[in-house]
Write a protein that holds these residues in place. Structure first.
Motif, mmCIF file in Angstrom:
data_model
loop_
_atom_site.group_PDB
_atom_site.id
_atom_site.type_symbol
_atom_site.label_atom_id
_atom_site.label_comp_id
_atom_site.label_asym_id
_atom_site.label_seq_id
_atom_site.Cartn_x
_atom_site.Cartn_y
_atom_site.Cartn_z
ATOM 1 N N LEU A 122 -6.624 0.251 -0.455
ATOM 2 C CA LEU A 122 -7.155 0.199 0.902
ATOM 3 C C LEU A 122 -8.595 -0.322 0.909
ATOM 4 N N LEU A 158 -6.890 -1.160 7.870
ATOM 5 C CA LEU A 158 -7.305 -0.102 8.799
ATOM 6 C C LEU A 158 -7.152 -0.531 10.255
ATOM 7 N N SER A 160 -3.809 4.325 -4.082
ATOM 8 C CA SER A 160 -3.736 4.050 -2.649
ATOM 9 C C SER A 160 -5.120 3.764 -2.077
ATOM 10 N N ARG A 161 -6.089 4.596 -2.435
ATOM 11 C CA ARG A 161 -7.445 4.388 -1.907
ATOM 12 C C ARG A 161 -8.032 3.070 -2.415
ATOM 13 N N HIS A 201 0.574 8.694 5.482
ATOM 14 C CA HIS A 201 -0.065 7.379 5.420
ATOM 15 C C HIS A 201 -0.626 6.982 6.787
ATOM 16 N N LEU A 223 -4.703 6.099 7.612
ATOM 17 C CA LEU A 223 -5.226 4.979 8.388
ATOM 18 C C LEU A 223 -6.049 5.461 9.580
ATOM 19 N N TRP A 237 0.844 -1.202 0.000
ATOM 20 C CA TRP A 237 0.000 0.000 0.000
ATOM 21 C C TRP A 237 0.878 1.251 0.000
#
Length: 727
Positions: free
Chosen positions: A583, A590, A579-580, A602, A606, A570
């Motif tokens: 995730l 998370l 990145s999103r 970063h 989170l 990530w």
């Protein structure tokens, strides 16, 4: 000749106007300028030192170009030292020059053979230039960053860190692709050279498809260039095609590999005829690739003419190309052996051994592996003709010759000699077993710990067909019981090695599940101890993992490792959109507590994503006004954690270093931690920010100091003064 050696000269046209290229002056002129600049610097260091450093860099480059590797090192060191000192006095100046000097120093150190020491200097050059590019500071140069990345990747690969080299080369290619879109004439040649190098790096880590992809693109780019300027770029295309042919062969596409190899040879022939001294080595390398392709598609007999031609070409090149000649003779010998000409193979291998032996004696410790490989070829060929005694004599003479000149190589060759006896007819195998047992029991080097030679001796004994005879010899020779490592079945060691070198943690988990009975057994613990000789860190990590699986189960043991690996992936996402998406695909991230060295932006994604959702988190990295509103809310609430998150995003995403550091320091004060930072550091960054931003930061800090005056009033004052405020 290795792939890297064959490709080392590619891209000279592309790099002709490269970063830090020396002005075309002769060595005496530059030496005189250095003397003149040194005198000027002694009279007035402030004005004279920059000129001295530049002249020293040019001197170093000229000496390196002339082959004076040792002489090039001292001026490179002095230039880097001067720029470092100048940068400390003037933080807003000389960073680009220091980046170039650090990279050049790394290259000069590598030229002397010390590739490991070159790595940190190359890393520094990348860091310094990356910072300039990301912050759009004076001296920022994306082409320079690409060049430093490629150099750093090359040094890492040369020291065995091939995996780490690949992403650096990929980043450089990405930068050059964007530059080539804007200015094809200037950057297409450099992009092609970078793609060619990337193919080599990917091949080293067994990414065959990735290597083919990069090599194909390099060839495509160079075809465009060669169509426009044949004289300049046809040789470059030939080298790229040679590399592509090698990658295609490894990928199993032998027909396509043969076509590429044939075209490479054809393109090399014309410049080799016109400029034989400069171009014969490239043609020889392409001929060896062609020979390998022909052997795969049509048989070893068809490979012999190009292999012989390559040997003949390198014979004409003189002493500088003896290593390449030796390797080409080994290739020729292999084709002769496979075509049934045992005597011809012995002749070629014998000459290769003689060359490798001479080279190894000239540079003790540097050519041992090549000599071992060549001796293995020769003795195998002699054994096929029934001349086992002659093969053993070759080992005996070589071991004796190196006993005093290079004891480490002699030690390794001695073990190879004993291992060779195991492959001979009786009574030699019994002698080989006894020798290896005695050597392992008495090896004087073993007091410092087992090493790769120890592993080779153990592996030879374990692989011998009559394992009962080996166990008996051990007990009779050493008067001790058979050690665990000797009783270890070779297939168990292979299986544990495959588990240990799984490409990622999910694959490792699946491998365990398929082989749980063996990996959970006691023999695996012994195998890990054996593998620890070659890879102590990896073996220890897997020993701990095995213990965790046995104690807590597969899921509990593997989950933290898989999440940690996903976190690393990530962090490597190319942009915030990617990145999103990552995730969202891996929401369990998370729940992870990231390590202390995780970039602050970063960490913020989170934390905020956990509490406020991903929409709120990613809005802050996409919208500067939304981030400012978030910071203002944190200031109003006196929320040090939120302010630290905002500061991290300001610095990492929006390159506002002054605001980032100010809010980080303010966050520490609000959280009660005033140790470990210096408000005066803010003063060094004031020049990097505009007056409006500085004034806003002063207002924010003054307001906070009024609301939270105790117990850190003095720290507030120092921050305000460092920002240029009137406290």
């Amino acid at each position: 000749m290795s792939y890297e050696d064959r490709g080392a000269g590619m891209g000279d046209e592309a790099r002709g106007a490269g970063v830090g290229a020396a002005v075309a002056r002769d060595l005496p002129q530059v030496e005189e300028e250095v003397r003149s600049r040194r005198a000027a610097a002694e009279r007035d260091p402030a004005t004279g030192l920059p000129g001295l450093a530049a002249a020293l860099g040019e001197l170093s480059a000229l000496r390196a170009g002339a082959g004076d590797r040792e002489g090039a090192l001292a001026p490179a060191k002095e230039a880097a030292r001067i720029y470092a000192e100048l940068g400390m006095k003037r933080p807003d100046r000389f960073q680009a020059e220091l980046a170039q000097a650090m990279g050049a120093l790394g290259d000069r150190i590598a030229d002397t053979g010390d590739r490991a020491t070159a790595v940190p200097f190359a890393k520094q050059s990348v860091r310094l230039q990356r910072e300039l590019v990301e912050e759009q500071e004076p001296g920022a140069s994306v082409p320079a960053l690409a060049e430093y990345l490629l150099s750093y990747a090359g040094h890492l690969a040369a020291t065995g860190e091939a995996v780490e080299a690949v992403p650096l080369a990929e980043e450089a290619v990405g930068l050059l692709q964007r530059l080539a879109e804007e200015d094809p004439e200037a950057f297409l040649p450099r992009l092609a050279a970078a793609l060619h190098g990337l193919g080599g790096h990917r091949a080293t880590v067994s990414d065959t498809s990735g290597a083919v992809e990069a090599a194909r693109e390099a060839c495509g780019r160079l075809r465009e260039l060669a169509a426009q300027r044949p004289g300049a770029f046809r040789p470059e295309l030939a080298t790229a095609l040679d590399g592509l042919a090698g990658h295609l062969d490894k990928a199993g596409d032998v027909a396509a590999g043969l076509r590429a190899a044939e075209e490479a040879v054809a393109l090399h022939r014309e410049p080799a005829a016109q400029r034989p001294e400069a171009c014969r080595p490239g043609l020889a390398a392409a001929l060896l690739t062609l020979a390998r392709s022909l052997a795969s598609t049509s048989g070893p007999e068809v490979a012999l003419p190009p292999a012989r031609e390559a040997v003949d070409l390198l014979r004409e090149q003189g002493d500088a190309f003896l290593p390449g000649l030796a390797h080409s003779l080994q290739a020729l010998g292999t084709h002769l052996e496979r075509s049934g000409d045992a005597e011809g193979a012995v002749e070629a291998f014998r000459e290769a051994v003689a060359l490798h032996r001479s080279l190894a004696l000239e540079s003790p410790g540097t050519s041992g592996a090549s000599l071992v490989s060549a001796l293995d070829d020769l003795t195998r060929a002699l054994a096929l003709t029934g001349e086992h005694a002659a093969a053993i004599e070759e080992y005996d003479e070589t071991v004796k010759e190196f006993a005093s000149a290079d004891p480490a190589t002699a030690r390794r060759l001695g073990v190879e000699r004993s291992a060779f006896l195991l492959r001979c007819p009786a009574p030699w195998p019994a002698t080989g077993v006894a020798e290896l047992v005695t050597w392992l029991d008495e090896d004087p080097e073993a007091s410092g710990g087992a090493d790769t030679v120890t592993v080779r001796a153990r592996q030879a004994l374990r692989s011998y067909g009559d394992i009962e005879a080996v166990h008996t010899a051990w007990e009779e020779e050493t008067f001790t019981s058979v050690p665990d490592w000797l009783a270890l079945p070779p297939e168990t060691l292979d299986l544990v090695s495959s588990w240990m070198f799984a490409p990622n943690w999910p694959r490792s988990r699946d491998f365990w599940s398929r082989n749980a009975d063996v990996l959970g057994g006691e023999e695996t613990a012994v195998a890990l101890e054996e593998l620890a000789i070659l890879d102590p860190h990896g073996a220890q990590r897997h020993a701990l993992l095995r213990a965790a699986v046995l104690a807590h189960g597969v899921t509990a043991a593997y989950d933290p490792l898989i999440l940690s690996e996903q976190l690393a992936q990530w962090l490597e996402c190319a942009d915030w959109k990617e990145s999103r998406a990552y995730l969202e695909e891996h929401p369990r991230l998370l729940t992870v507590q990231p390590p202390d060295d995780t970039p602050l932006a970063h960490v913020a994604m989170l934390d905020i994503g956990r509490t406020e959702g991903l929409d709120a988190a990613y809005r802050l990295v996409e919208d500067r006004e939304a981030l400012q509103a978030y910071v203002e809310r944190a200031l109003e609430a006196g929320d040090g954690t939120a302010l630290m998150h905002g500061g991290g995003i300001e610095g990492q995403v929006f390159r506002d270093r002054l605001a980032s550091l100010t809010h980080a320091q303010v966050a520490l004060v609000l959280s009660g931690g005033t140790e470990g930072f210096d408000p005066d550091d803010l003063a060094a960054l004031r020049h990097k920010s505009d007056e409006e931003t500085r004034a806003r930061l002063v207002r924010e800090t003054v307001a906070l100091s009024a609301r939270h005056p105790e117990p850190h009033g003095e720290t507030w004052l120092r921050i305000i003064r460092a920002l240029g405020g009137d406290a």
